[in-house]
Write a protein that holds these residues in place. Structure first.
Motif, PDB file in Angstrom:
ATOM      1  N   ASP A 169       0.733  -0.930  -0.362  1.00  0.00           N
ATOM      2  CA  ASP A 169       0.034  -0.131  -0.159  1.00  0.00           C
ATOM      3  C   ASP A 169       0.749   1.304  -0.128  1.00  0.00           C
ATOM      4  OD1 ASP A 169      -2.263  -1.511   0.024  1.00  0.00           O
ATOM      5  OD2 ASP A 169      -3.865  -0.883   1.336  1.00  0.00           O
ATOM      6  N   LEU A 170       2.274   0.847   0.512  1.00  0.00           N
ATOM      7  CA  LEU A 170       3.614   2.535   0.935  1.00  0.00           C
ATOM      8  C   LEU A 170       3.815   2.738  -1.013  1.00  0.00           C
ATOM      9  CD1 LEU A 170       3.976   4.431   2.081  1.00  0.00           C
ATOM     10  CD2 LEU A 170       5.944   3.668   2.847  1.00  0.00           C
ATOM     11  N   GLN A 176       0.085   4.188  -7.994  1.00  0.00           N
ATOM     12  CA  GLN A 176      -1.477   3.975  -8.006  1.00  0.00           C
ATOM     13  C   GLN A 176      -2.399   5.243  -7.669  1.00  0.00           C
ATOM     14  OE1 GLN A 176      -3.987   0.070  -7.699  1.00  0.00           O
ATOM     15  NE2 GLN A 176      -4.035   0.109  -9.860  1.00  0.00           N
ATOM     16  N   GLY A 177      -2.383   5.440  -6.563  1.00  0.00           N
ATOM     17  CA  GLY A 177      -2.727   6.835  -5.594  1.00  0.00           C
ATOM     18  C   GLY A 177      -2.535   8.261  -6.401  1.00  0.00           C
ATOM     19  N   LEU A 178      -1.219   8.140  -7.153  1.00  0.00           N
ATOM     20  CA  LEU A 178      -1.094   9.803  -7.767  1.00  0.00           C
ATOM     21  C   LEU A 178      -1.797   9.576  -9.123  1.00  0.00           C
ATOM     22  CD1 LEU A 178       0.914  12.394  -7.222  1.00  0.00           C
ATOM     23  CD2 LEU A 178       2.550  11.450  -7.224  1.00  0.00           C
ATOM     24  N   SER A 179      -1.060   8.298  -9.599  1.00  0.00           N
ATOM     25  CA  SER A 179      -1.595   7.947 -10.756  1.00  0.00           C
ATOM     26  C   SER A 179      -2.656   8.396 -11.532  1.00  0.00           C
ATOM     27  CB  SER A 179      -0.053   7.261 -11.328  1.00  0.00           C
ATOM     28  OG  SER A 179      -0.874   6.071 -11.247  1.00  0.00           O
ATOM     29  N   ASN A 226      -6.720   3.197   0.240  1.00  0.00           N
ATOM     30  CA  ASN A 226      -5.824   2.957   1.512  1.00  0.00           C
ATOM     31  C   ASN A 226      -4.657   4.112   1.615  1.00  0.00           C
ATOM     32  OD1 ASN A 226      -2.144   3.579   1.277  1.00  0.00           O
ATOM     33  ND2 ASN A 226      -1.642   2.685  -1.105  1.00  0.00           N
ATOM     34  N   PRO A 227      -4.083   3.223   2.911  1.00  0.00           N
ATOM     35  CA  PRO A 227      -3.580   4.281   3.940  1.00  0.00           C
ATOM     36  C   PRO A 227      -2.827   5.212   4.312  1.00  0.00           C
ATOM     37  CG  PRO A 227      -3.645   1.724   4.880  1.00  0.00           C
ATOM     38  CD  PRO A 227      -3.912   1.747   3.864  1.00  0.00           C
ATOM     39  N   TYR A 228      -2.237   5.404   3.393  1.00  0.00           N
ATOM     40  CA  TYR A 228      -1.189   6.237   3.061  1.00  0.00           C
ATOM     41  C   TYR A 228      -1.433   7.415   1.798  1.00  0.00           C
ATOM     42  CZ  TYR A 228       0.732   2.639   5.344  1.00  0.00           C
ATOM     43  OH  TYR A 228       1.572   1.307   6.275  1.00  0.00           O
ATOM     44  N   ALA A 229      -2.435   7.038   0.704  1.00  0.00           N
ATOM     45  CA  ALA A 229      -2.379   7.453  -0.142  1.00  0.00           C
ATOM     46  C   ALA A 229      -2.504   9.060  -0.237  1.00  0.00           C
ATOM     47  CB  ALA A 229      -3.563   7.224  -0.947  1.00  0.00           C
ATOM     48  N   LYS A 230      -3.446  10.298   1.626  1.00  0.00           N
ATOM     49  CA  LYS A 230      -4.016  10.799   1.375  1.00  0.00           C
ATOM     50  C   LYS A 230      -2.945  11.926   1.420  1.00  0.00           C
ATOM     51  CE  LYS A 230      -6.436  13.873   2.404  1.00  0.00           C
ATOM     52  NZ  LYS A 230      -6.023  15.068   3.020  1.00  0.00           N
ATOM     53  N   GLU A 231      -1.611  11.484   2.901  1.00  0.00           N
ATOM     54  CA  GLU A 231      -0.250  11.588   2.739  1.00  0.00           C
ATOM     55  C   GLU A 231       0.321  12.470   1.170  1.00  0.00           C
ATOM     56  OE1 GLU A 231       3.899  11.037   4.833  1.00  0.00           O
ATOM     57  OE2 GLU A 231       2.278   9.980   5.185  1.00  0.00           O
ATOM     58  N   ILE A 232       0.375  11.282   0.576  1.00  0.00           N
ATOM     59  CA  ILE A 232       0.608  11.616  -0.951  1.00  0.00           C
ATOM     60  C   ILE A 232       0.527  12.585  -1.415  1.00  0.00           C
ATOM     61  CG2 ILE A 232       1.433  10.250  -3.085  1.00  0.00           C
ATOM     62  CD1 ILE A 232       3.730   9.339  -0.272  1.00  0.00           C
TER      63      ILE A 232
END
Length: 253
Positions: A169-170, A176-179, A226-232
């Protein structure tokens, strides 16, 4: 002839159709759909009831990750207690935690993330050779994990990469989260095609057309579950603002 695997798939979206096509030579497949309980599901698979699908020795939940917890909370009494459950969600931490919480301890659980869909398969010549699949074992004997890994690589031709759910997920928060976040922004902007386009701009058009057109259920799964996506995402927005501020300083006429 090798005995076919017996697989039950939950959900009948676009990715389920990919699964059916590529698993059909090796498995007898029954699919649970909200819209029907019988008939042809393609490539030799058929529709069946939730009860029949969850009684299978191999169960694949092919639904957005945010719905996995509630689905199994409602239907866990129907699950084959000896089943191998292989999730295919785009994120790993939350759906795998839900499966561990909801399923009997006797169930084997392995997380996967097939990192492809209809568009990427088409670009790959219509096959899976060399495409990537993350593998996140959670509750299964090493022999079971090795058998699945061997099947994915030897039979389907996938490049299999083992990751813990947290590692997955990190990395996916960027990959994926950013793209997908940028793709949806580009889609909202409706950036145009151009006769003067460069290769870099064509990459942006591809992001708009592929990532930007994902369903909102899938988008929410990728960026919100995704627990890390918001930070990115916040880092991206802060970096945009920093670049914009620097432009205002440097490009003063």
């Amino acid at each position: 002839m090798k005995e076919l695997y017996s697989i039950g798939i939950i959900g009948y979206g676009d990715f389920t159709k990919v699964l059916i096509e590529h698993l059909a030579p090796y498995a007898e497949i029954v699919v649970s759909s909200r819209s029907r309980e019988d008939g042809d599901a393609g490539f030799g698979a058929r529709f069946g009831s939730v009860e029949e699908v969850l009684a299978r020795p191999i169960i694949i939940p092919s639904i957005p990750s945010q719905f996995i917890d509630s689905f199994f909370a409602t239907n866990k009494h129907l699950v084959n207690p000896e089943a191998l459950v292989v999730d295919v969600a785009s994120v790993k931490v939350k759906p795998l935690e839900a499966l561990v919480r909801q399923l009997p301890e006797s169930c084997k659980i392995i997380g996967t993330h097939p990192m492809f869909g209809p568009a990427s398969i088409a670009k790959n010549g219509g096959n899976l050779n060399g495409l990537k699949c993350a593998l996140s074992p959670v509750r299964a004997a090493e022999s079971t994990v090795n058998e699945l890994e061997s099947f994915l690589h030897e039979r389907l031709g996938l490049y299999v990469i083992r990751k813990t759910p947290e590692q997955h997920d990190l990395e996916m928060a960027y990959v994926q989260g950013l793209s997908h976040f940028i793709g949806h922004v580009l889609n909202e902007m409706d950036i145009p095609n151009s006769e003067l386009s460069t290769l870099a701009y064509e990459d942006l058009i591809d992001m708009k057309n592929v990532q930007g057109n994902d369903s909102w259920d899938l988008f929410c799964s990728i960026v919100d579950h995704n627990p890390y996506a918001k930070e990115i995402q916040d880092q991206f927005i802060a970096s945009y603002q920093a670049v914009r501020k620097q432009l205002d300083i440097v490009c003063v006429i």
